[in-house]
Structure formats: C-alpha cells, structure tokens
Design a protein around this motif. Structure first.
Motif, PDB file in Angstrom:
ATOM      1  N   ARG A 100      45.343   9.822  -3.730  1.00 50.92           N
ATOM      2  CA  ARG A 100      44.562  10.684  -4.633  1.00 50.92           C
ATOM      3  C   ARG A 100      45.150  10.657  -6.041  1.00 50.92           C
ATOM      4  NH1 ARG A 100      44.701  13.709   0.132  1.00 50.92           N
ATOM      5  NH2 ARG A 100      46.312  15.114  -0.637  1.00 50.92           N
ATOM      6  N   THR A 101      46.469  10.652  -6.125  1.00 52.40           N
ATOM      7  CA  THR A 101      47.113  10.571  -7.438  1.00 52.40           C
ATOM      8  C   THR A 101      46.837   9.211  -8.074  1.00 52.40           C
ATOM      9  OG1 THR A 101      48.841  12.086  -6.669  1.00 52.40           O
ATOM     10  CG2 THR A 101      49.306  10.828  -8.674  1.00 52.40           C
ATOM     11  N   ALA A 102      46.883   8.150  -7.280  1.00 47.16           N
ATOM     12  CA  ALA A 102      46.563   6.808  -7.792  1.00 47.16           C
ATOM     13  C   ALA A 102      45.115   6.746  -8.263  1.00 47.16           C
ATOM     14  CB  ALA A 102      46.835   5.758  -6.716  1.00 47.16           C
ATOM     15  N   ASN A 103      44.210   7.411  -7.550  1.00 42.86           N
ATOM     16  CA  ASN A 103      42.800   7.455  -7.972  1.00 42.86           C
ATOM     17  C   ASN A 103      42.660   8.137  -9.336  1.00 42.86           C
ATOM     18  OD1 ASN A 103      42.042   6.236  -5.574  1.00 42.86           O
ATOM     19  ND2 ASN A 103      41.345   8.126  -4.617  1.00 42.86           N
ATOM     20  N   ALA A 104      43.350   9.262  -9.508  1.00 42.40           N
ATOM     21  CA  ALA A 104      43.293   9.981 -10.793  1.00 42.40           C
ATOM     22  C   ALA A 104      43.882   9.125 -11.910  1.00 42.40           C
ATOM     23  CB  ALA A 104      44.035  11.311 -10.679  1.00 42.40           C
ATOM     24  N   HIS A 105      45.008   8.460 -11.617  1.00 38.41           N
ATOM     25  CA  HIS A 105      45.649   7.565 -12.589  1.00 38.41           C
ATOM     26  C   HIS A 105      44.696   6.443 -12.981  1.00 38.41           C
ATOM     27  CE1 HIS A 105      48.600   4.914 -14.434  1.00 38.41           C
ATOM     28  NE2 HIS A 105      48.335   3.982 -13.533  1.00 38.41           N
ATOM     29  N   ALA A 106      44.070   5.822 -11.994  1.00 38.94           N
ATOM     30  CA  ALA A 106      43.152   4.708 -12.256  1.00 38.94           C
ATOM     31  C   ALA A 106      41.961   5.157 -13.091  1.00 38.94           C
ATOM     32  CB  ALA A 106      42.680   4.099 -10.939  1.00 38.94           C
ATOM     33  N   CYS A 107      41.371   6.293 -12.762  1.00 35.70           N
ATOM     34  CA  CYS A 107      40.223   6.792 -13.536  1.00 35.70           C
ATOM     35  C   CYS A 107      40.608   7.048 -14.988  1.00 35.70           C
ATOM     36  CB  CYS A 107      39.665   8.067 -12.909  1.00 35.70           C
ATOM     37  SG  CYS A 107      38.757   7.763 -11.386  1.00 35.70           S
TER      38      CYS A 107
END
Length: 194
Positions: A100-107
């Motif tokens: 989830r943190t990686a998703n936020a970072h990617a966005c």
C-alpha cells in the motif's frame, strides 16, 4: 585497526542479479531517485529566485538553469519509473502495508513525472522569450517540488522503515498480510512487533 571499509559496498560477488531491479541487496531504483528529486527541488528554487529577480539580468540564467534541471530530471525519471515499477511488480505482495505504501509512492511519483513533463513543455515554449517563469510554470514547479518531496518520504519509508529490498527485511510487520497498518512500537494482529 582499519578505519574504512569500501570493498563490500561495491562488490557484487555473492549477489543475485535481478534484471532491471539490480542485484540482491543493491537495488537499481533508489540511487536513480536522487537525480529527479534534486533536479525538481533545485528547479523550483531557481524559479522562485528568477521570479523575485525578474528585473535583473541574472534572472534569465536562473530560469534557464531550471529548464535544464527539468530536462535532466525528466530524462532520468523514465528509467527511475521503470526500475520502480519492476520493484513493485516483483517485490511487493498484495495485502501488505508495504504494498500500500509502494502504491502511494508510485501514484505520487507518476503524477510528479506527468506534471514535470507539462512544466518542461511550457518552459521550452517560453525559453527564448522570457527571463523568468510564467505564473503557470512557477506554480507547476512548486507543486512538483512538493509532490516529489512527498513521494521521496514515502519511498524512504519503504527502505528505512520497512527494509524494502534490504536483505534482512522479511520479518518486519509491514510485510505480513494484513489490512491493518502497523506503526513503530505497535504489535500487529499476528503478534509480531517492529
């Protein structure tokens, strides 16, 4: 007694090559991120300086320097995004706080790259005729700088808090399947502690 140790840092012996991701314990993505982050932060600072000094002859130099920083930042962002996507695809498991943190970072970073491309197009259009950024260019530069700082903080959390792509990271609660986020000093539902 020796004071410095350099060889272990630069040797790849005993490390598994993982393609675009780099080597085990030596990922390609994190070092690449330094260039766009620095470029976008300095470009925003140069745009502010050029705006305040718009009546001075040196303002044009700061505006042009900001443009060159955006060119470099955007160019490296492409490879950075590619290696980051490959890390996300191969290294994060669905259902984890790390994912989830990686998703936020990617966005955040994809948005940064799109806004930086927009800023760059506006800069190229104004490059010959202006000695300071337009309001739109200045606003975009400042938004890109803020978003890249946010994205960098999220990326730093992946590495320094969760141990993402660090050899010994597998036992952190952020890697346990759970819909509940864990914080420092807090136990998760499985009884693990950070």
């Amino acid at each position: 007694m020796r004071t410095f140790s350099l060889r272990p840092t630069f040797t790849l012996r005993g490390r598994t090559f993982k393609g675009l991701r780099g080597w085990s314990g030596k990922p390609a993505h994190p070092p690449l991120t330094d260039i766009p982050i620095a470029a976008y932060l300095f470009a925003a600072a140069f745009d502010v300086i050029a705006t305040f000094g718009r009546h001075e002859s040196w303002a044009r130099d700061f505006f042009r320097a900001g443009t060159f920083l955006f060119v470099g930042g955007v160019a490296v962002s492409v490879l950075t995004a590619l290696t980051g996507f490959w890390d996300w695809l191969r290294s994060t498991e669905k259902g984890t706080q790390a994912r989830r943190t990686a998703n936020a970072h990617a966005c955040a970073m994809v948005l940064v790259t799109l806004l930086a491309l927009t800023d760059l197009v506006l800069r190229i259009d104004a490059y010959d005729g202006r000695n300071h950024p337009t309001v739109a260019i200045l606003a975009l530069s400042l938004v890109v700088a803020l978003l890249v700082a946010l994205g960098a903080a999220l990326g730093g959390t992946l590495v320094f808090e969760y141990g993402f792509n660090v050899e010994t990271a597998g036992d952190h609660p952020a890697w346990h399947k759970s819909e509940i986020d864990t914080f420092r000093g807090q136990h998760d539902d499985n009884g693990a502690s950070p």
